[in-house]
Write a protein that holds these residues in place. Structure first.
Motif, mmCIF file in Angstrom:
data_model
loop_
_atom_site.group_PDB
_atom_site.id
_atom_site.type_symbol
_atom_site.label_atom_id
_atom_site.label_comp_id
_atom_site.label_asym_id
_atom_site.label_seq_id
_atom_site.Cartn_x
_atom_site.Cartn_y
_atom_site.Cartn_z
ATOM 1 N N GLY A 70 4.531 5.487 9.130
ATOM 2 C CA GLY A 70 4.026 5.041 10.254
ATOM 3 C C GLY A 70 3.996 3.278 10.377
ATOM 4 O O GLY A 70 3.044 3.131 11.522
ATOM 5 N N TRP A 71 4.253 2.868 9.578
ATOM 6 C CA TRP A 71 4.002 1.298 9.592
ATOM 7 C C TRP A 71 5.159 0.631 10.384
ATOM 8 O O TRP A 71 6.220 1.269 10.709
ATOM 9 C CB TRP A 71 3.849 0.752 8.234
ATOM 10 N N ARG A 72 4.911 -0.650 10.761
ATOM 11 C CA ARG A 72 5.855 -1.458 11.303
ATOM 12 C C ARG A 72 7.136 -1.654 10.428
ATOM 13 O O ARG A 72 6.872 -1.668 9.011
ATOM 14 C CB ARG A 72 5.559 -2.869 11.852
ATOM 15 N N SER A 73 8.289 -1.785 10.720
ATOM 16 C CA SER A 73 9.669 -1.860 10.018
ATOM 17 C C SER A 73 9.426 -3.201 9.383
ATOM 18 O O SER A 73 9.069 -4.150 10.180
ATOM 19 C CB SER A 73 10.648 -1.570 10.698
ATOM 20 N N ARG A 74 10.038 -3.433 8.043
ATOM 21 C CA ARG A 74 10.428 -4.341 7.595
ATOM 22 C C ARG A 74 8.836 -5.454 7.403
ATOM 23 O O ARG A 74 9.014 -6.642 7.760
ATOM 24 C CB ARG A 74 11.344 -5.207 8.118
ATOM 25 N N THR A 75 7.834 -4.818 7.079
ATOM 26 C CA THR A 75 6.405 -5.473 7.038
ATOM 27 C C THR A 75 6.113 -5.493 5.565
ATOM 28 O O THR A 75 6.406 -4.455 4.957
ATOM 29 C CB THR A 75 5.428 -4.658 7.690
ATOM 30 N N LEU A 76 5.555 -6.711 4.946
ATOM 31 C CA LEU A 76 4.916 -6.857 4.036
ATOM 32 C C LEU A 76 3.495 -6.267 3.663
ATOM 33 O O LEU A 76 2.877 -6.473 4.551
ATOM 34 C CB LEU A 76 4.994 -8.160 3.468
ATOM 35 N N LEU A 77 3.506 -5.333 2.783
ATOM 36 C CA LEU A 77 2.042 -4.658 2.636
ATOM 37 C C LEU A 77 1.559 -5.043 1.170
ATOM 38 O O LEU A 77 2.115 -5.251 0.194
ATOM 39 C CB LEU A 77 2.105 -3.036 2.553
ATOM 40 N N MET A 78 0.056 -5.016 1.241
ATOM 41 C CA MET A 78 -0.603 -5.353 0.029
ATOM 42 C C MET A 78 -1.226 -3.741 -0.503
ATOM 43 O O MET A 78 -1.930 -3.186 0.288
ATOM 44 C CB MET A 78 -1.503 -6.222 0.127
ATOM 45 N N LEU A 79 -1.163 -3.410 -1.759
ATOM 46 C CA LEU A 79 -1.690 -2.252 -2.183
ATOM 47 C C LEU A 79 -2.767 -2.595 -3.162
ATOM 48 O O LEU A 79 -2.424 -3.289 -4.145
ATOM 49 C CB LEU A 79 -0.680 -1.352 -3.008
ATOM 50 N N LEU A 80 -4.014 -2.089 -3.148
ATOM 51 C CA LEU A 80 -5.154 -2.518 -4.040
ATOM 52 C C LEU A 80 -6.066 -1.265 -3.929
ATOM 53 O O LEU A 80 -6.137 -0.334 -3.320
ATOM 54 C CB LEU A 80 -6.123 -3.370 -3.198
ATOM 55 N N VAL A 81 -6.705 -1.080 -5.355
ATOM 56 C CA VAL A 81 -7.524 0.024 -5.833
ATOM 57 C C VAL A 81 -9.133 -0.847 -5.511
ATOM 58 O O VAL A 81 -9.217 -1.858 -6.074
ATOM 59 C CB VAL A 81 -7.705 0.266 -7.187
ATOM 60 N N CYS A 82 -9.420 -0.455 -4.567
ATOM 61 C CA CYS A 82 -10.913 -0.871 -4.085
ATOM 62 C C CYS A 82 -11.947 0.220 -4.430
ATOM 63 O O CYS A 82 -12.075 1.404 -4.093
ATOM 64 C CB CYS A 82 -10.918 -1.298 -2.795
#
Length: 354
Positions: free
Chosen positions: A47-59
């Motif tokens: 469901g995200w925009r195509s070709r988009t950079l994402l950051m994954l974090l444990v918070c």
């Protein structure tokens, strides 16, 4: 009982975000709901925009309903991972499990690093990490940014030579709560590229009653020599209220300074060296004959010129015995080019001397 199990089952299985994805909202699912430090989990999304950079974090100190209280300062930023969505807005990435700097409840926080802001959280438990209840939400006054957020100011000559760039973050804030807010403390963060923002507290002095609004201006400053694309964020009460991009030009004056330094220093060293050579060279050059450029050194010795005659030297037609007052009694020597005088005839009536 079976219906209850089927109702709770999607909350822990990988298709837990299917409903959100069906609605066109970003969704995140985890391969495990709990893991210890040193392990890893697989984070998937849709469901995200195509070709988009994402950051994954444990918070830590976060829930999907309230978000991350304290922003990325409550996350294990050093163990985060980046991923780019595919053409369909999906992704899958392994994420190492690390303890956040604050207690749980914890989530895996996924947010866009560039472009329009979007984020999603999935509940996650770090095994062995302490758990504390979230701070109670303050009732009463609540501030919200209404509109017209911008960065005022421009760079000067000192900024062109590497001075810290500075701007003023101006925005209109309103109190949408039921109680007055006095001297609110905002947090202003600056982020370079995809890095997490660095937050600084800025207090605004004033009181906002329910339904009132005011124009707020907060200073923003970067480090010396900063350049590139930055993002200025405004946060209040643990929530990000506004973001503003900031493109900082390169300090070309510093580059010009180093270029001139690389030219001036060698020239100065060369001039000093030549001065030393000029001071030492005459001592040795005096012993050597001068050379004519393009010709060989002549080894023959030129004979000396004869000295001019002195005024008192004897004339060539005088001899010691014929000089004035000499034995011959002549005043001058006969000239070779003049014929001899004829014999003087004797006067009649006189006898010549015999």
């Amino acid at each position: 009982m079976t219906a209850l199990i089927l109702t709770l089952l999607p909350l822990s299985l990988p298709w837990a975000g299917a409903a959100a994805a069906a609605e066109g909202k970003p969704a995140v699912t985890l391969s495990k709901s709990q893991a210890g430090t040193g392990g890893s989990i697989t984070v998937s999304g849709s469901g995200w925009r195509s070709r988009t950079l994402l950051m994954l974090l444990v918070c830590g100190r976060a829930t999907p309903a309230r978000g991350v209280v304290g922003g990325t300062n409550s996350c294990a930023n050093g163990d985060g991972r980046a991923v780019t969505t595919d053409a369909d807005g999906r992704f899958s990435r392994a994420l190492p499990v690390a303890e956040p700097p604050v207690p749980c409840p914890c989530v895996v926080h996924v947010a866009t690093a560039t472009g329009a802001k979007a984020q999603a959280d999935a509940v996650f438990q770090v095994a062995g990490h302490p758990v504390e209840p979230l701070p109670a939400q303050t009732a009463g006054g609540r501030l919200s940014v209404l509109s017209d957020t911008r960065l005022d100011g421009s760079g000067g000559l000192l900024t062109w030579f590497g001075a810290p760039p500075s701007r003023t973050l101006a925005f209109t804030v309103g109190n949408v709560g039921t109680a007055a807010v006095k001297d609110p403390v905002f947090q202003v963060g600056t982020a370079h590229g995809v890095f997490a923002p660095q937050w600084d507290e800025r207090q605004w002095h004033g009181t906002l009653g329910p339904g009132e609004k005011a124009r707020v201006e907060l200073p923003v400053e970067l480090t010396a020599g900063a350049h590139g694309d930055y993002t200025v964020s405004l946060k209040y009460g643990g929530k990000v209220l506004a973001e503003q991009p900031w493109g900082v030009g390169r300090p070309w004056g510093v580059t010009l300074f180093w270029i001139l330094l690389c030219l001036v220093v060698p020239a100065a060293v060369f001039r000093v060296g030549m001065a030393v050579v000029d001071r030492v060279r005459p001592c040795h050059a005096a012993r050597r004959p001068a050379r004519t450029p393009g010709r060989r050194l002549r080894t023959e010795t030129t004979p000396p010129r004869p000295a001019p005659p002195t005024p008192n030297a004897t004339l060539p037609w005088f001899t010691p015995d014929t000089g004035p007052g000499g034995p011959a009694g002549r005043l001058s020597a006969p000239h070779e080019d003049r014929p001899a005088s004829p014999t003087t005839p004797t006067t009649p009536g006189r006898k010549g001397s015999t």
